[in-house]
Motif scaffolding. Structure first.
Motif, PDB file in Angstrom:
ATOM      1  N   ASN A 174       1.603   9.585  -5.586  1.00 32.79           N
ATOM      2  CA  ASN A 174       1.070  10.499  -5.747  1.00 32.79           C
ATOM      3  C   ASN A 174       2.647  10.811  -6.079  1.00 32.79           C
TER       4      ASN A 174
ATOM      5  N   ASP B 199       0.473   3.985  -2.667  1.00 30.52           N
ATOM      6  CA  ASP B 199       0.028   5.205  -3.078  1.00 30.52           C
ATOM      7  C   ASP B 199       1.636   6.699  -3.243  1.00 30.52           C
TER       8      ASP B 199
ATOM      9  N   ASP C  79       0.521  -1.077   0.243  1.00 33.20           N
ATOM     10  CA  ASP C  79       0.152   0.066   0.241  1.00 33.20           C
ATOM     11  C   ASP C  79       0.702   1.317   0.085  1.00 33.20           C
ATOM     12  N   GLU C  80       1.724   0.970   0.988  1.00 28.56           N
ATOM     13  CA  GLU C  80       3.132   2.393   0.308  1.00 28.56           C
ATOM     14  C   GLU C  80       3.172   2.439  -0.915  1.00 28.56           C
TER      15      GLU C  80
END
Length: 263
Positions: free
Chosen positions: A73, A69, A65-66
């Motif tokens: 971003n 993201d 998930d990191e």
């Protein structure tokens, strides 16, 4: 155990479960040309996508998930696990050049892909009402139809419409597309040339096309307030919008549309 998963086996004589080995990482491929990305950036994205796949295979979903993201971003990239692809948000849905009625001009196309990106984000956050509204906006404003299964979009003629002939004068606008077929296909015609490539830009907040020229040309100006040089900077659809506002015919070549507005 970490990196392993348990599955129910076919029951053997001794019964129970059996332990299986870890799943291999999934291989992902790039979708779209990655417009605006350098070769180094593409390589870094590929590496991050591969690292995320390894994390998912090891059931390290927090790390996965990191990375997801970070991709979103830092690079505006989305990963489609079902298809095994990654793409820029603006390139996840691609124009089907073989099926589209015509290829929109660059400024219009930029507005379309911006709206498509907004719809993708709405669907990912499960805001399906917003996604449906954006779909209707694209259909109404740009005659765009979306194929979610193949993640493609095309421009279509409005229902009951047909291409107009060059010299045809038709009062019923329901019989016409926004421009004639020749006008969209003959981009190399001298009447279709626009010298200033930066005359228009897409506003990030409203996704509308605004004039950036010193003359501050906008489609809200009245025909009588614009001279020939200013009118020549407008696109064919914008000229036809002015003609409709003035109650004038909208068929003909760009030079004829300008002359009609000046008269």
């Amino acid at each position: 155990a970490d990196g392993e998963w348990w599955g129910r086996s076919n029951r053997r004589d001794r019964g129970g479960f059996e332990e299986r080995g870890p799943r291999p990482p999934k291989v992902y491929f790039q979708r779209g040309p990655g417009e605006g990305l350098s070769e180094d950036q593409i390589q870094e994205i590929d590496a991050l996508v591969a690292e995320r796949s390894e994390a998912k295979a090891a059931v390290d979903y927090d790390r996965a998930d990191e990375i997801f993201d970070r991709l979103a971003n830092q690079y505006n990239v989305n990963v489609n696990d079902k298809k095994g692809e990654w793409a820029l948000i603006t390139e996840e849905y691609l124009l089907n050049s073989e099926e589209t009625a015509f290829v929109p001009e660059p400024d219009v196309r930029a507005a379309i892909v911006t709206k498509l990106g907004e719809r993708i984000l709405a669907r990912k956050t499960r805001n399906f009402d917003l996604a449906d509204n954006i779909r209707e906006d694209l259909r109404r404003d740009y005659m765009v139809e979306i194929d979610d299964q193949n993640r493609e979009w095309v421009v279509v003629a409005p229902e009951g419409a047909r291409w107009s002939d060059d010299d045809e004068e038709v009062d019923d606008e329901s019989l016409l597309n926004i421009v004639s077929e020749e006008e969209w296909n003959a981009h190399d015609d001298e009447d279709e040339e626009i010298d200033d490539e930066d005359s228009f830009e897409v506003d990030d907040d409203s996704n509308t096309i605004e004039a950036t020229d010193d003359a501050d040309v906008s489609t809200s100006s009245t025909p009588s307030s614009l001279d020939e040089s200013e009118l020549s900077k407008l696109t064919v659809p914008q000229l036809k919008e002015k003609l409709r506002e003035a109650g004038l015919p909208v068929s003909g070549r760009k030079s004829e549309l300008i002359e009609r507005l000046l008269d």
